[in-house]
Design a protein around this motif. Structure first.
Motif, PDB file in Angstrom:
ATOM      1  N   PRO A 153      36.087  32.009  46.430  1.00 35.25           N
ATOM      2  CA  PRO A 153      35.259  31.344  47.500  1.00 35.25           C
ATOM      3  C   PRO A 153      35.897  30.987  48.688  1.00 35.25           C
ATOM      4  O   PRO A 153      37.016  30.257  48.641  1.00 35.25           O
ATOM      5  N   GLY A 154      35.318  31.120  49.872  1.00 39.47           N
ATOM      6  CA  GLY A 154      35.821  30.526  51.088  1.00 39.47           C
ATOM      7  C   GLY A 154      37.342  31.067  51.509  1.00 39.47           C
ATOM      8  O   GLY A 154      37.939  30.629  52.589  1.00 39.47           O
ATOM      9  N   ALA A 155      37.965  32.139  51.005  1.00 39.15           N
ATOM     10  CA  ALA A 155      39.160  32.687  51.540  1.00 39.15           C
ATOM     11  C   ALA A 155      38.908  33.265  52.815  1.00 39.15           C
ATOM     12  O   ALA A 155      37.685  33.884  52.987  1.00 39.15           O
ATOM     13  N   VAL A 163      45.470  43.703  50.266  1.00 40.21           N
ATOM     14  CA  VAL A 163      45.515  43.214  48.933  1.00 40.21           C
ATOM     15  C   VAL A 163      45.529  44.080  48.028  1.00 40.21           C
ATOM     16  O   VAL A 163      44.551  44.855  47.811  1.00 40.21           O
ATOM     17  N   GLU A 164      46.746  44.475  47.176  1.00 44.70           N
ATOM     18  CA  GLU A 164      46.726  45.454  46.234  1.00 44.70           C
ATOM     19  C   GLU A 164      46.225  45.008  45.005  1.00 44.70           C
ATOM     20  O   GLU A 164      45.730  43.883  44.749  1.00 44.70           O
ATOM     21  N   ASP A 165      46.040  46.118  44.108  1.00 45.35           N
ATOM     22  CA  ASP A 165      45.296  46.211  42.898  1.00 45.35           C
ATOM     23  C   ASP A 165      45.603  44.821  42.095  1.00 45.35           C
ATOM     24  O   ASP A 165      46.988  44.677  41.828  1.00 45.35           O
ATOM     25  N   GLY A 166      44.676  44.422  41.578  1.00 50.72           N
ATOM     26  CA  GLY A 166      45.081  43.147  40.592  1.00 50.72           C
ATOM     27  C   GLY A 166      45.236  41.962  41.142  1.00 50.72           C
ATOM     28  O   GLY A 166      45.607  40.924  40.288  1.00 50.72           O
ATOM     29  N   ALA A 167      45.343  41.736  42.539  1.00 52.24           N
ATOM     30  CA  ALA A 167      45.629  40.374  43.022  1.00 52.24           C
ATOM     31  C   ALA A 167      44.458  39.605  42.826  1.00 52.24           C
ATOM     32  O   ALA A 167      43.415  39.927  42.762  1.00 52.24           O
ATOM     33  N   HIS A 168      44.948  38.447  43.043  1.00 51.09           N
ATOM     34  CA  HIS A 168      43.845  37.125  43.036  1.00 51.09           C
ATOM     35  C   HIS A 168      44.200  36.290  44.286  1.00 51.09           C
ATOM     36  O   HIS A 168      45.310  35.581  44.471  1.00 51.09           O
ATOM     37  N   VAL A 169      43.498  36.087  45.066  1.00 52.79           N
ATOM     38  CA  VAL A 169      43.352  35.264  46.414  1.00 52.79           C
ATOM     39  C   VAL A 169      42.484  33.813  46.036  1.00 52.79           C
ATOM     40  O   VAL A 169      41.486  34.064  45.847  1.00 52.79           O
ATOM     41  N   GLY A 170      43.125  32.951  46.173  1.00 51.44           N
ATOM     42  CA  GLY A 170      42.639  31.548  45.653  1.00 51.44           C
ATOM     43  C   GLY A 170      41.624  30.945  46.483  1.00 51.44           C
ATOM     44  O   GLY A 170      41.414  31.470  47.972  1.00 51.44           O
ATOM     45  N   VAL A 171      40.763  29.961  46.108  1.00 51.18           N
ATOM     46  CA  VAL A 171      39.945  29.268  46.853  1.00 51.18           C
ATOM     47  C   VAL A 171      40.265  28.665  48.142  1.00 51.18           C
ATOM     48  O   VAL A 171      41.396  28.067  48.207  1.00 51.18           O
TER      49      VAL A 171
END
Length: 219
Positions: A153-155, A163-171
């Motif tokens: 949320p809010g990124a 953004v490559e496979d399996g990545a996580h971009v935080g709040v």
């Protein structure tokens, strides 16, 4: 065969957002499944948890469609594994887009992608299978999002971000134009990313700096 409706796999917190989005989109939700026996017979937004995931196998592959109610945290592969299991059996995961999301007419959205309320997706964006754009995330022009990615949320992603496979971009994270976030990496909540992030790396801070290498979990 006509489709009876949608079954949501997983009855935890993320499932509420998924069910709410489906209802807002006038989709019939048959029920939810969950491996936690304590959740059997409970309700999620007045939709019943009808059994374990094995309940799905009672339906023909063309008699039901699926949605993942399993959220995604950093270094977790559970969501990916469940998606792969049921697609390999022939079940389908249609894309889910909340009616309040704003999407350009020239975007590519893969199977099982979830775009939640308030998201903005601009021209030329590509989103790979089984990825989540969570509440209020913003993707500017020509961003490329891989498979099994979670944009929290809010990124806010500027133009041309990959953004490559399996990545996580935080709040609430911000990624400036042209930056690449490597596969399976995590961008921490509130981070400002101004340079490429290698695969399997965790970055936090303003500007974002590498904290440590990441070990993936099957949970």
């Amino acid at each position: 065969m006509s489709v009876a409706g949608t079954i949501v796999l997983g009855a935890g917190g993320h499932s509420k957002v998924v069910v709410d989005t489906l209802i807002a989109s006038s989709v019939v939700v048959v029920g939810l499944t969950d491996i936690d026996l304590a959740r059997q017979g409970t309700l999620v937004l007045n939709i019943p948890v009808i059994g374990t995931d094995n309940e799905i196998l009672k339906y023909a592959t063309d008699g039901i469609v699926l949605a993942l109610g399993i959220g995604s945290v950093r270094a977790s592969t559970l969501r990916e594994k469940v998606f792969q299991k049921y697609t390999s059996l022939g079940y389908s995961f249609p894309k889910i887009v909340h009616p309040s999301a704003i999407l350009s007419s020239v975007v590519h959205i893969g199977e099982g992608v979830q775009i939640m309320a308030g998201c903005i997706v601009q021209a030329g964006v590509e989103i790979g299978d089984n990825s989540i754009l969570n509440t209020g995330a913003q993707l500017d022009h020509d961003c490329i999002i891989g498979k099994n990615v979670h944009i929290s949320p809010g990124a806010n992603l500027s133009g041309g971000v990959v953004v490559e496979d399996g990545a996580h971009v935080g709040v609430g994270a911000t990624i400036i134009q042209g930056v690449r976030v490597g596969a399976r990496s995590t961008v921490g909540a509130g981070a400002v990313v101004v340079k490429d992030v290698p695969p399997d790396t965790i970055v936090f801070g303003v500007p974002a700096r590498e904290v440590k290498s990441q070990v993936r979990s099957s949970l």
